[in-house]
Design a protein around this motif. Structure first.
Motif: not given
Length: 217
Positions: A66-69, A115-121, A161-166, A172-184
């Motif tokens: 449900r959170a993905e969209e 072109d790139g990929i978006l992955e959510t967690k 894009k990762a949402q980390l709940k703890s 309740l704490r919610i942190a959002t992290k973004h990790y950028f990865i280049e194919r090369k």
């Protein structure tokens, strides 16, 4: 190399189609880096000896689905420099790696037209060890998933894009992290994973049980 994107008519059809390939969530099991499933258990699933566990009704899976969209929508708001596309029940197939498929949370295009990929967690941090896995890095099983998607699509980059709940001290704490990865920067890792998956699929096609890959201590 020929990459084809198809859109299945329903989730049921998508689930049926993915049985004939290694998907992104399977990739880490092929190299012994999945904390929930061994390479032998995955082999048993792909050869029909074991039914995959149905986790669709688990709370964390429902939440993540449900959170993905919403996470995708937030990414669009926070990073307007990217064009974001998404098709439900999508599947990418690559003629060079017919045993692999990729289903993306989103497709990206940057300002250079790449072109790139978006992955959510989404994940709930219950122990300090889990928190450490996200410290300045992506957990190994998710990193394998991103490498797998880059291999299948041939795309140039990925953003996770990762949402980390703890919960600490009842708060309740919610942190959002973004990790950028280049194919090369990960080409050697991609090649390693492709070869590992190819070896695994040879075991599936031959019906020979692979040796168990023990996780590193």
């Amino acid at each position: 190399m020929s990459v084809k994107k198809i859109v299945l008519s329903s989730r049921e059809e998508w689930l049926k189609a993915r049985n004939n390939h290694i998907g992104g969530s399977d990739a880490s099991a092929c190299v012994g880096l999945n904390p929930y499933k061994s390479n032998v258990e995955l082999w048993e699933e792909k050869t029909g000896l074991r039914q995959p566990e149905d986790i669709s009704g688990k709370d964390y899976v429902i939440y993540g689905t449900r959170a993905e969209e919403h996470l995708r929508a937030l990414f669009i708001l926070d990073f307007p420099e990217y064009r974001v596309l998404y098709d439900e029940n999508n599947m990418f197939l690559n003629s060079d790696y017919p045993w692999m498929h990729a289903s993306l949370d989103g497709e990206l295009m940057d300002q250079e037209g790449r072109d790139g990929i978006l992955e959510t967690k989404t994940t709930e941090i219950l122990q300090s060890m889990q928190k450490e896995k996200w410290h300045d890095r992506i957990p190994d099983n998710y990193f394998c998933q991103v490498l797998h998607y880059l291999a299948v699509t041939g795309y140039e980059f990925a953003v996770l894009k990762a949402q980390l709940k703890s919960e600490w001290g009842g708060e309740l704490r919610i942190a959002t992290k973004h990790y950028f990865i280049e194919r090369k920067d990960v080409e050697e890792d991609i090649k390693y994973l492709i070869e590992a998956e190819k070896r695994f699929w040879n075991f599936v096609e031959s019906g020979r049980r692979p040796d168990l890959i023990l996780p590193a201590i």
